[in-house]
Motif scaffolding. Structure first.
Motif, PDB file in Angstrom:
ATOM      1  N   ASN A 179      -0.630   2.302 -25.469  1.00 19.71           N
ATOM      2  CA  ASN A 179       0.809   2.553 -25.502  1.00 19.71           C
ATOM      3  C   ASN A 179       1.195   3.875 -24.836  1.00 19.71           C
ATOM      4  N   LEU A 180       0.292   4.408 -24.013  1.00 19.61           N
ATOM      5  CA  LEU A 180       0.583   5.636 -23.264  1.00 19.61           C
ATOM      6  C   LEU A 180       0.775   5.359 -21.773  1.00 19.61           C
ATOM      7  N   GLU A 181       0.954   4.079 -21.431  1.00 16.29           N
ATOM      8  CA  GLU A 181       1.004   3.699 -20.017  1.00 16.29           C
ATOM      9  C   GLU A 181       2.079   4.474 -19.267  1.00 16.29           C
ATOM     10  N   PHE A 219      -3.134   9.033 -40.804  1.00 16.75           N
ATOM     11  CA  PHE A 219      -2.849   8.775 -39.390  1.00 16.75           C
ATOM     12  C   PHE A 219      -2.834   7.276 -39.069  1.00 16.75           C
ATOM     13  N   CYS A 220      -3.918   6.575 -39.434  1.00 15.26           N
ATOM     14  CA  CYS A 220      -4.019   5.154 -39.057  1.00 15.26           C
ATOM     15  C   CYS A 220      -3.124   4.257 -39.905  1.00 15.26           C
ATOM     16  N   ASP A 221      -3.283   4.341 -41.224  1.00 16.27           N
ATOM     17  CA  ASP A 221      -2.578   3.396 -42.095  1.00 16.27           C
ATOM     18  C   ASP A 221      -1.089   3.698 -42.230  1.00 16.27           C
ATOM     19  N   TRP A 222      -0.698   4.967 -42.063  1.00 13.79           N
ATOM     20  CA  TRP A 222       0.698   5.307 -42.259  1.00 13.79           C
ATOM     21  C   TRP A 222       1.430   5.646 -40.961  1.00 13.79           C
ATOM     22  N   TYR A 223       0.980   6.715 -40.286  1.00 15.27           N
ATOM     23  CA  TYR A 223       1.812   7.143 -39.162  1.00 15.27           C
ATOM     24  C   TYR A 223       1.869   6.101 -38.046  1.00 15.27           C
ATOM     25  N   ILE A 224       0.729   5.534 -37.693  1.00 13.35           N
ATOM     26  CA  ILE A 224       0.757   4.539 -36.613  1.00 13.35           C
ATOM     27  C   ILE A 224       1.671   3.379 -36.981  1.00 13.35           C
ATOM     28  N   GLU A 225       1.602   2.947 -38.239  1.00 14.17           N
ATOM     29  CA  GLU A 225       2.478   1.848 -38.673  1.00 14.17           C
ATOM     30  C   GLU A 225       3.937   2.279 -38.678  1.00 14.17           C
ATOM     31  N   LEU A 226       4.192   3.516 -39.122  1.00 12.25           N
ATOM     32  CA  LEU A 226       5.566   4.026 -39.129  1.00 12.25           C
ATOM     33  C   LEU A 226       6.118   4.174 -37.710  1.00 12.25           C
ATOM     34  N   ALA A 227       5.216   4.423 -36.770  1.00  7.26           N
ATOM     35  CA  ALA A 227       5.655   4.702 -35.391  1.00  7.26           C
ATOM     36  C   ALA A 227       5.909   3.443 -34.580  1.00  7.26           C
ATOM     37  N   LYS A 228       5.383   2.320 -34.996  1.00 12.31           N
ATOM     38  CA  LYS A 228       5.429   1.122 -34.148  1.00 12.31           C
ATOM     39  C   LYS A 228       6.849   0.685 -33.790  1.00 12.31           C
ATOM     40  N   ALA A 229       7.755   0.748 -34.755  1.00 15.02           N
ATOM     41  CA  ALA A 229       9.116   0.272 -34.482  1.00 15.02           C
ATOM     42  C   ALA A 229       9.730   1.047 -33.325  1.00 15.02           C
ATOM     43  N   ARG A 230       9.588   2.376 -33.318  1.00 13.78           N
ATOM     44  CA  ARG A 230      10.158   3.180 -32.225  1.00 13.78           C
ATOM     45  C   ARG A 230       9.336   3.026 -30.934  1.00 13.78           C
ATOM     46  N   LEU A 231       8.050   2.833 -31.095  1.00 13.92           N
ATOM     47  CA  LEU A 231       7.180   2.690 -29.926  1.00 13.92           C
ATOM     48  C   LEU A 231       7.547   1.431 -29.132  1.00 13.92           C
ATOM     49  N   TYR A 232       7.973   0.382 -29.870  1.00 16.16           N
ATOM     50  CA  TYR A 232       8.295  -0.895 -29.228  1.00 16.16           C
ATOM     51  C   TYR A 232       9.788  -1.051 -28.939  1.00 16.16           C
ATOM     52  N   ASP A 233      10.588  -0.021 -29.253  1.00 20.39           N
ATOM     53  CA  ASP A 233      12.045  -0.118 -29.089  1.00 20.39           C
ATOM     54  C   ASP A 233      12.410   0.153 -27.630  1.00 20.39           C
ATOM     55  N   LYS A 234      12.623  -0.925 -26.874  1.00 23.10           N
ATOM     56  CA  LYS A 234      12.909  -0.786 -25.445  1.00 23.10           C
ATOM     57  C   LYS A 234      14.296  -0.201 -25.189  1.00 23.10           C
ATOM     58  N   GLU A 235      15.165  -0.298 -26.207  1.00 24.20           N
ATOM     59  CA  GLU A 235      16.525   0.206 -26.037  1.00 24.20           C
ATOM     60  C   GLU A 235      16.625   1.705 -26.293  1.00 24.20           C
ATOM     61  N   ASN A 236      15.539   2.300 -26.766  1.00 24.87           N
ATOM     62  CA  ASN A 236      15.569   3.737 -27.072  1.00 24.87           C
ATOM     63  C   ASN A 236      14.335   4.407 -26.463  1.00 24.87           C
ATOM     64  N   PRO A 237      14.273   4.557 -25.154  1.00 25.06           N
ATOM     65  CA  PRO A 237      13.106   5.143 -24.494  1.00 25.06           C
ATOM     66  C   PRO A 237      12.802   6.568 -24.940  1.00 25.06           C
ATOM     67  N   ALA A 238      13.818   7.322 -25.331  1.00 22.89           N
ATOM     68  CA  ALA A 238      13.589   8.707 -25.774  1.00 22.89           C
ATOM     69  C   ALA A 238      12.750   8.729 -27.047  1.00 22.89           C
ATOM     70  N   ALA A 239      13.047   7.789 -27.972  1.00 23.50           N
ATOM     71  CA  ALA A 239      12.266   7.714 -29.213  1.00 23.50           C
ATOM     72  C   ALA A 239      10.823   7.338 -28.908  1.00 23.50           C
ATOM     73  N   ARG A 240      10.643   6.423 -27.940  1.00 22.44           N
ATOM     74  CA  ARG A 240       9.284   6.033 -27.553  1.00 22.44           C
ATOM     75  C   ARG A 240       8.502   7.233 -26.997  1.00 22.44           C
ATOM     76  N   LYS A 241       9.159   8.027 -26.150  1.00 23.24           N
ATOM     77  CA  LYS A 241       8.499   9.188 -25.566  1.00 23.24           C
ATOM     78  C   LYS A 241       8.081  10.178 -26.663  1.00 23.24           C
ATOM     79  N   THR A 242       8.944  10.347 -27.643  1.00 21.62           N
ATOM     80  CA  THR A 242       8.633  11.273 -28.745  1.00 21.62           C
ATOM     81  C   THR A 242       7.414  10.794 -29.526  1.00 21.62           C
ATOM     82  N   VAL A 243       7.408   9.506 -29.857  1.00 20.36           N
ATOM     83  CA  VAL A 243       6.277   8.957 -30.609  1.00 20.36           C
ATOM     84  C   VAL A 243       4.986   9.064 -29.803  1.00 20.36           C
ATOM     85  N   GLN A 244       5.061   8.770 -28.510  1.00 19.76           N
ATOM     86  CA  GLN A 244       3.874   8.894 -27.655  1.00 19.76           C
ATOM     87  C   GLN A 244       3.320  10.316 -27.709  1.00 19.76           C
TER      88      GLN A 244
END
Length: 881
Positions: free
Chosen positions: A591-593, A645-670
């Motif tokens: 997800n860092l492409e 990190f694995c069980d919580w943050y990665i799971e918490l981050a997925k919604a923003r990571l996959y949100d194509k309508e909010n690229p800024a949030a994706r960049k922050t999570v990355q």
């Protein structure tokens, strides 16, 4: 996915370990040059026997040293870890003698010089096996500085120390009681004797009192040595025998008159309280004999066969002689009785042959003057043991130390540098081999045939490996060493000897701290041995699970200084941890492409939380490593990586990571994912070097290798308020998940969630985490209310941190089916309850069963009672729904 992405779907240690170790070694990352501008950190490796193969004791020892070395290297220290091997006199000579025997030869036929050539050939051919195995483990030693206890530099140091101690009168030759191994044909030190319980006998024998009809009954476990008895001892306060002190007895069979005397050492409670004294075949008897001026009569030769002093028993081995002597004693009517007993028998640590204490002419080091400064440095804190309790063991041994027998009847080893003049009888001890006698000029000299105890050379290891007696730059920067890592079983063998030789020759401690680890035992708590067949080959473990899994398993789940039980299932659990790290890392990198450095927008609560938890982990792991609690450091890393990190943050981050309508949030999570993953890999690197190097090399970061990156530093980002807020959200999510599990709600079934919080601050926190709760708790919606008026009539509930959690049941599950299922569970549980109650009300069971078995059954009954109560509450909730 980027075309450059190369991480395999499954982590295969064998595909990366050899590659990275070669890379590290080839690039000189393990090497340390003298650089006085840097603060130094140094370790000398306890030299494994050159004959050896890696075992779990070596593995835990080397793993601890490697963790500390990699940690300090990353902290910026000029880090030196010196490896090496020990010549292992007895073991190596035995290996070569075995080879000769297969060829139909022995060392005497070959001659000393040719035999030593064969040993050196063997060493060159086979001696590197264990160092190659240490590489498999990941040991980041400076192999360019590898040493051997018989290399030229170490040999020079040995000669320097021997001659100096000899000239000071601290090394002498004399007759003394030693531990003789009839199989290895050499003396071994007290601490190389292993005392193992064996079933034996206690023979009670009547010794006639001279000019009397009385007998003095002695009890002995070794009747064959009575032929060398020169006295009988009793305790001075033992009223049974005070009237006999000063009299003599007639020794049965031999008919030699020997004195009865008093000595405080006698144990009045053992046997009859009267002890036969054989100064030549018992160390305690030897000391008593010196105190009371008794004759020393040796009745065995070096094959443990009876010698000329044994009369008609000459030529028998000691076991044969024992049987024959007991038979004769019985025939003479002086054998009173025979008792069976369990007692500790001294055995050779190499071959397990029963040791024969024997008076022999040997070389010794006077220990009392050397021991005093070695004790003082521990008492005044210049040298610390970790854990501290081991200092008491160390001091106790030195306070009661006897002179150290340093000569061994071997050919392989450092030959004693003493020559004898055949013309004038002079004894010559010099640093260079003499050409002629300094007293009479004779050239007819011969060198003492014995060699030095192996521990004599390894006792100089911390400074001989750095070039002493030359005053080298390495000594100036890296000595004293920072820490010694070793097992609790060689505190006496090695640690004490390094300390007293360092204090004598360097006038300072050889290391500032001694980190003691326990032994690796099998799952049942037994020592691993060939005879039990319970040994574990670390190389086989590495082949199956990888070096990182073995390393991490060995240092976690244990406290400093305590023994570790080897449970194979822990390897599976640790491999799962490695796989968890691998899979999480792949997820991040996949997800860092489109990742661009420096693009980080506003942080959400979950972002601030994981950064705070990472900050705390950095500080806690660093603090644990600084106090040498590697197990706790490993535990902290495991919990942070797996759970937070694995069980919580990665799971918490997925919604923003996959949100194509909010690229800024994706960049922050990355950005957050990369920062925490990269930093965590650096924290984990000393523990799992191969896995972390492989992951780090795939990250969009700069640098040749993770092992030469800087150690993460705490930056003051810890935010406890943020952590408390996130903890409330996580607790609510866990409560909802628990309700769903208890109610058997299908994973895909969305639920309406109602959260009631009377406090405004809690409602604000829940509002911030609303989407996270809905996403991670399987909610169709999340309502937040201030009071319980909104509570649904038919709902499962829980209370966490001042928040009431409700899940309406109607429509969430098939109530009739769930009621039937819970009723069935209750019925089954009641059957179990009745069974346990019946067993615990049975007087026969209570009378016969061990206490721990009864306690276990009571625990099971208590657990089933709790289970029934929980099920009944659930059934009531379902019926009300």
């Amino acid at each position: 996915m980027s075309e450059e992405f190369k991480m395999a779907k499954v982590y295969e240690p064998k595909d990366v370990e050899g590659k990275w170790y070669s890379f590290w070694e080839k690039n000189g990352f393990f090497h340390a040059d003298v650089d006085e501008s840097q603060q130094a950190f140094s370790i000398v490796m306890p030299p494994p026997n050159v004959t050896g193969a890696l075992h779990l004791g070596h593995a835990i020892d080397a793993t601890i040293q490697d963790i500390l070395t990699r940690y300090k290297r990353m902290q910026g220290f000029n880090t030196l870890w010196i490896p090496g091997t020990d010549h292992a006199g007895i073991a190596t000579q035995a290996k070569v003698e075995e080879q000769l025997a297969k060829e139909g030869m022995n060392k005497h036929e070959l001659g000393r010089e040719k035999f030593l050539e064969r040993v050196w050939d063997w060493k060159e051919q086979y001696g590197g096996r264990i160092t190659q195995q240490l590489r498999r483990l990941g040991a980041s030693c400076d192999w360019s500085r590898e040493r051997f206890t018989m290399d030229e530099g170490c040999s020079k140091a040995v000669r320097e120390v021997f001659v100096d101690l000899y000239n000071k009168g601290l090394i002498y030759r004399g007759n003394y009681i030693v531990n003789w191994c009839p199989h290895c044909h050499t003396t071994i030190s007290d601490i190389e004797v292993e005392h193992n319980d064996r079933e034996g006998h206690l023979w009670h024998i009547k010794y006639p009192i001279k000019d009397s009809d009385e007998f003095l009954v002695v009890a002995t476990t070794r009747p064959e040595t009575m032929l060398g008895d020169t006295g009988v001892a009793v305790h001075p306060e033992d009223k049974r025998y005070t009237h006999l002190i000063g009299r003599t007895v007639v020794l049965p069979i031999v008919n030699r008159e020997i004195p009865i005397f008093a000595d405080d050492y006698v144990d009045r409670e053992f046997g009859t309280g009267a002890v036969k004294i054989t100064p030549s075949h018992d160390p305690n008897d030897f000391e008593m004999g010196l105190r009371h001026h008794l004759e020393q009569i040796c009745v065995m030769d070096k094959e443990a066969q009876m010698n000329e002093n044994a009369g008609k028993y000459q030529g028998m081995d000691r076991d044969e002689a024992r049987k024959a002597i007991v038979k004769e004693l019985d025939g003479l009517g002086v054998l009173v009785k025979v008792e069976t007993l369990q007692h500790a028998v001294g055995e050779c640590y190499r071959c397990s042959t029963v040791i024969e204490p024997m008076v022999s002419q040997q070389w010794f080091v006077k220990m009392e003057p050397l021991a005093k400064p070695a004790m003082e440095v521990v008492r005044d804190g210049r040298l610390e043991f970790v854990p501290e309790r081991f200092s008491k063991i160390y001091l106790g041994w030195l306070e009661n130390i006897r002179d150290w027998c340093i000569s061994r009847q071997l050919w392989w080893g450092h030959r004693i540098p003493v020559w004898y003049c055949e013309d004038c009888g002079a004894e010559i001890c010099v640093k260079e081999d003499p050409a002629a006698c300094p007293k009479c000029g004779s050239v007819h000299l011969h060198q003492d045939p014995d060699v030095l105890d192996t521990w004599f050379s390894s006792g100089l290891w911390p400074f001989s490996t750095m070039g002493w007696p030359e005053q080298t730059p390495e000594l100036k920067q890296f000595y004293p060493t920072s820490v010694l890592v070793t097992g609790r079983d060689i505190i006496f063998f090695w640690v004490a000897r390094m300390i007293f030789t360092a204090m004598e020759f360097r006038k300072e401690v050889p290391f500032h701290k001694v980190m003691i680890h326990g032994l690796v035992l099998d799952a049942q708590g037994r020592k691993m041995s060939k005879s039990l067949g319970n040994g574990v080959d670390p190389i086989e473990v590495i082949e199956q699970y990888g070096a990182d899994t073995l390393r991490f398993m060995l240092i976690t789940g244990n406290t400093p200084g305590n023994d570790l039980r080897f449970h194979p299932e822990r390897l599976e659990a640790t491999r799962n941890f490695a796989n968890k790290i691998w899979n999480a890392s792949r997820f991040v990198m996949l997800n860092l492409e489109d990742y661009q450095e420096g693009l980080r927008g506003e942080l959400e609560l979950a972002d601030r939380w994981i950064l705070s938890r990472y900050e705390d982990t950095v500080a806690s792991v660093t603090e644990a490593l600084d106090r040498f609690d590697l197990g706790d450091a490993g535990r902290l890393l495991y919990e942070f990586i797996w759970s937070e990190f694995c069980d919580w943050y990665i799971e918490l981050a997925k919604a923003r990571l996959y949100d194509k309508e909010n690229p800024a949030a994706r960049k922050t999570v990355q950005s957050i994912l990369l920062e925490v993953l990269e930093g965590t890999m650096r924290l984990l690197h000393p523990f799992m070097p191969f896995l972390t190097e492989e992951i780090w090399s795939n990250l969009p970061v700069k640098g040749e290798s993770i092992m030469i990156q800087s150690w993460p530093k705490a930056r003051g980002y810890r935010q406890e308020a943020v952590e408390n807020q996130m903890n409330l959200i996580m607790d609510v999510i866990k409560a909802i998940r628990n309700i769903r599990a208890e109610m058997n709600v299908q994973p895909g079934k969305k639920a309406e969630i109602l959260l009631v919080a009377s406090e405004v601050v809690n409602r604000e926190i829940l509002e911030v985490g609303r989407l996270n709760i809905q996403h991670l708790a399987g909610g169709s919606s999340v309502d937040i209310a201030a009071d319980a008026d909104a509570k649904p009539a038919q709902a499962a509930s829980a209370v966490v941190g001042g928040v009431e959690v409700y899940l309406p049941l109607r429509g969430l599950l098939d109530l009739d089916k769930e009621i039937a299922r819970v009723e069935k569970e209750i019925a089954q549980a009641k059957q179990e309850q009745a069974r346990f109650e019946g067993k615990l009300s049975n007087p026969g069971f209570l009378a016969k069963a061990p206490e721990q078995v009864v306690a276990k059954e009571r625990e099971k009954l208590e657990a089933i009672n709790t289970r029934i109560s929980t099920l009944k509450v659930r059934l009531q909730e379902l019926n009300e729904a």
